[in-house]
Design a protein around this motif. Structure first.
Motif, PDB file in Angstrom:
ATOM      1  N   PRO A  79       0.800  -1.223   0.000  1.00  0.00           N
ATOM      2  CA  PRO A  79       0.000   0.000   0.000  1.00  0.00           C
ATOM      3  C   PRO A  79       0.834   1.275   0.000  1.00  0.00           C
ATOM      4  O   PRO A  79       0.307   2.342  -0.255  1.00  0.00           O
ATOM      5  N   CYS A  80       2.117   1.171   0.256  1.00  0.00           N
ATOM      6  CA  CYS A  80       2.933   2.375   0.386  1.00  0.00           C
ATOM      7  C   CYS A  80       3.979   2.532  -0.702  1.00  0.00           C
ATOM      8  O   CYS A  80       4.239   3.648  -1.140  1.00  0.00           O
ATOM      9  N   ASN A  81       4.575   1.456  -1.146  1.00  0.00           N
ATOM     10  CA  ASN A  81       5.777   1.541  -1.977  1.00  0.00           C
ATOM     11  C   ASN A  81       5.610   2.327  -3.265  1.00  0.00           C
ATOM     12  O   ASN A  81       6.479   3.119  -3.630  1.00  0.00           O
ATOM     13  N   ASP A  82       4.498   2.134  -3.980  1.00  0.00           N
ATOM     14  CA  ASP A  82       4.333   2.871  -5.234  1.00  0.00           C
ATOM     15  C   ASP A  82       4.081   4.360  -4.975  1.00  0.00           C
ATOM     16  O   ASP A  82       4.648   5.216  -5.640  1.00  0.00           O
ATOM     17  N   VAL A  83       3.271   4.676  -3.970  1.00  0.00           N
ATOM     18  CA  VAL A  83       3.013   6.080  -3.631  1.00  0.00           C
ATOM     19  C   VAL A  83       4.298   6.730  -3.112  1.00  0.00           C
ATOM     20  O   VAL A  83       4.624   7.859  -3.476  1.00  0.00           O
ATOM     21  N   GLN A  84       5.041   6.003  -2.296  1.00  0.00           N
ATOM     22  CA  GLN A  84       6.315   6.501  -1.768  1.00  0.00           C
ATOM     23  C   GLN A  84       7.264   6.827  -2.919  1.00  0.00           C
ATOM     24  O   GLN A  84       7.895   7.884  -2.942  1.00  0.00           O
ATOM     25  N   LEU A 101      -1.789   3.059   8.703  1.00  0.00           N
ATOM     26  CA  LEU A 101      -1.400   1.748   8.204  1.00  0.00           C
ATOM     27  C   LEU A 101      -0.682   1.037   9.344  1.00  0.00           C
ATOM     28  O   LEU A 101      -0.347   1.658  10.351  1.00  0.00           O
ATOM     29  N   ASP A 102      -0.395  -0.224   9.166  1.00  0.00           N
ATOM     30  CA  ASP A 102       0.332  -0.955  10.198  1.00  0.00           C
ATOM     31  C   ASP A 102       1.761  -0.432  10.379  1.00  0.00           C
ATOM     32  O   ASP A 102       2.379  -0.679  11.390  1.00  0.00           O
ATOM     33  N   TYR A 103       2.268   0.259   9.375  1.00  0.00           N
ATOM     34  CA  TYR A 103       3.595   0.867   9.480  1.00  0.00           C
ATOM     35  C   TYR A 103       3.500   2.294   8.952  1.00  0.00           C
ATOM     36  O   TYR A 103       2.639   2.601   8.131  1.00  0.00           O
ATOM     37  N   PRO A 104       4.350   3.184   9.453  1.00  0.00           N
ATOM     38  CA  PRO A 104       4.244   4.584   9.030  1.00  0.00           C
ATOM     39  C   PRO A 104       4.647   4.775   7.564  1.00  0.00           C
ATOM     40  O   PRO A 104       5.614   4.193   7.090  1.00  0.00           O
ATOM     41  N   CYS A 105       3.872   5.578   6.868  1.00  0.00           N
ATOM     42  CA  CYS A 105       4.149   5.887   5.467  1.00  0.00           C
ATOM     43  C   CYS A 105       3.585   7.276   5.184  1.00  0.00           C
ATOM     44  O   CYS A 105       2.396   7.417   4.900  1.00  0.00           O
ATOM     45  N   ARG A 106       4.410   8.276   5.291  1.00  0.00           N
ATOM     46  CA  ARG A 106       3.956   9.662   5.140  1.00  0.00           C
ATOM     47  C   ARG A 106       3.350   9.907   3.755  1.00  0.00           C
ATOM     48  O   ARG A 106       2.349  10.603   3.633  1.00  0.00           O
ATOM     49  N   ALA A 107       3.934   9.350   2.713  1.00  0.00           N
ATOM     50  CA  ALA A 107       3.406   9.542   1.363  1.00  0.00           C
ATOM     51  C   ALA A 107       1.977   9.009   1.275  1.00  0.00           C
ATOM     52  O   ALA A 107       1.093   9.668   0.720  1.00  0.00           O
ATOM     53  N   TYR A 108       1.736   7.833   1.814  1.00  0.00           N
ATOM     54  CA  TYR A 108       0.396   7.251   1.811  1.00  0.00           C
ATOM     55  C   TYR A 108      -0.567   8.118   2.610  1.00  0.00           C
ATOM     56  O   TYR A 108      -1.697   8.356   2.189  1.00  0.00           O
ATOM     57  N   ASP A 164      12.556  13.691   3.302  1.00  0.00           N
ATOM     58  CA  ASP A 164      13.134  12.385   3.634  1.00  0.00           C
ATOM     59  C   ASP A 164      11.978  11.399   3.631  1.00  0.00           C
ATOM     60  O   ASP A 164      10.848  11.768   3.304  1.00  0.00           O
ATOM     61  N   LYS A 165      12.197  10.166   3.974  1.00  0.00           N
ATOM     62  CA  LYS A 165      11.163   9.123   3.837  1.00  0.00           C
ATOM     63  C   LYS A 165       9.872   9.440   4.583  1.00  0.00           C
ATOM     64  O   LYS A 165       8.808   8.979   4.196  1.00  0.00           O
ATOM     65  N   PHE A 184       6.106   9.997  -4.739  1.00  0.00           N
ATOM     66  CA  PHE A 184       6.359  11.179  -3.915  1.00  0.00           C
ATOM     67  C   PHE A 184       7.849  11.512  -3.879  1.00  0.00           C
ATOM     68  O   PHE A 184       8.225  12.682  -3.968  1.00  0.00           O
ATOM     69  N   GLU A 185       8.691  10.495  -3.763  1.00  0.00           N
ATOM     70  CA  GLU A 185      10.138  10.742  -3.751  1.00  0.00           C
ATOM     71  C   GLU A 185      10.603  11.327  -5.079  1.00  0.00           C
ATOM     72  O   GLU A 185      11.324  12.333  -5.114  1.00  0.00           O
ATOM     73  N   LYS A 186      10.208  10.717  -6.181  1.00  0.00           N
ATOM     74  CA  LYS A 186      10.642  11.176  -7.510  1.00  0.00           C
ATOM     75  C   LYS A 186      10.060  12.541  -7.877  1.00  0.00           C
ATOM     76  O   LYS A 186      10.626  13.254  -8.692  1.00  0.00           O
ATOM     77  N   SER A 187       8.930  12.904  -7.260  1.00  0.00           N
ATOM     78  CA  SER A 187       8.302  14.199  -7.522  1.00  0.00           C
ATOM     79  C   SER A 187       8.847  15.307  -6.623  1.00  0.00           C
ATOM     80  O   SER A 187       8.505  16.469  -6.810  1.00  0.00           O
ATOM     81  N   GLY A 188       9.660  14.939  -5.637  1.00  0.00           N
ATOM     82  CA  GLY A 188      10.210  15.932  -4.710  1.00  0.00           C
ATOM     83  C   GLY A 188       9.242  16.344  -3.614  1.00  0.00           C
ATOM     84  O   GLY A 188       9.413  17.401  -3.002  1.00  0.00           O
ATOM     85  N   PHE A 189       8.246  15.511  -3.340  1.00  0.00           N
ATOM     86  CA  PHE A 189       7.251  15.838  -2.322  1.00  0.00           C
ATOM     87  C   PHE A 189       7.691  15.434  -0.911  1.00  0.00           C
ATOM     88  O   PHE A 189       6.986  15.734   0.055  1.00  0.00           O
ATOM     89  N   LEU A 190       8.827  14.750  -0.793  1.00  0.00           N
ATOM     90  CA  LEU A 190       9.336  14.353   0.520  1.00  0.00           C
ATOM     91  C   LEU A 190      10.735  14.923   0.703  1.00  0.00           C
ATOM     92  O   LEU A 190      11.543  14.906  -0.219  1.00  0.00           O
TER      93      LEU A 190
END
Length: 146
Positions: free
Chosen positions: A59-64, A118-125, A75-76, A67-73
């Motif tokens: 649920p996170c990896n593609d959005v992450q 989510l069960d783990y933190p994912c700021r992009a999600y 850091d992770k 977001f990373e490639k777009s410069g929206f983060l």
């Protein structure tokens, strides 16, 4: 004679079965309300393409990735608020009817730090899901499909 009776019963069951199936597809549904609003693609084509070959699972990896490639983060786990806000406002230039939705997304999802849990933190999600919910809440009438 018995064979004709069986065929007749099967025919009646088939016809009634089709009728009952048709009745169930009419009227109210419980499909997700998100299916009712035709939200245009928010991402830029290049990051979307880069993060699609191969499509990342979970649920996170593609959005992450997007977001990373777009410069929206920065850091992770930290949203680059200025970059995301600027992206949404630039996107709005081509989608004027979505102004209320974008302003709600900026107010709810950029200016505030929400968690989607989510069960783990994912700021992009968290940000992406919040943005989708904000846009759904302010979906323009022309984009409403249900």
């Amino acid at each position: 004679m018995f064979g004709i009776l069986v065929i007749g019963i099967l025919f009646v069951l088939r016809v009634n079965g089709d009728f009952l199936a048709q009745e169930r597809t009419r009227g109210a549904t419980l499909k997700p309300i998100s299916a009712c609003c035709d939200i245009p693609e928010l991402g830029d084509p290049e990051p979307l393409r880069e993060c699609s070959n191969p499509k990342l699972s979970g649920p996170c990896n593609d959005v992450q990735c997007v977001f990373e490639k777009s410069g929206f983060l920065t850091d992770k786990q930290s949203l680059n608020k200025e970059a995301y806000r600027a992206h949404l406002r630039k996107w709005l230039e081509g989608h004027k009817e979505w102004s209320d939705a974008i302003e709600k997304a900026i107010k709810d999802c950029v200016d505030r730090d929400l968690r989607q849990y989510l069960d783990y933190p994912c700021r992009a999600y968290d940000v992406f899901t919040c943005t989708g919910i904000a846009m759904l809440k302010k979906c323009p009438k022309d984009a409403w499909k249900c």
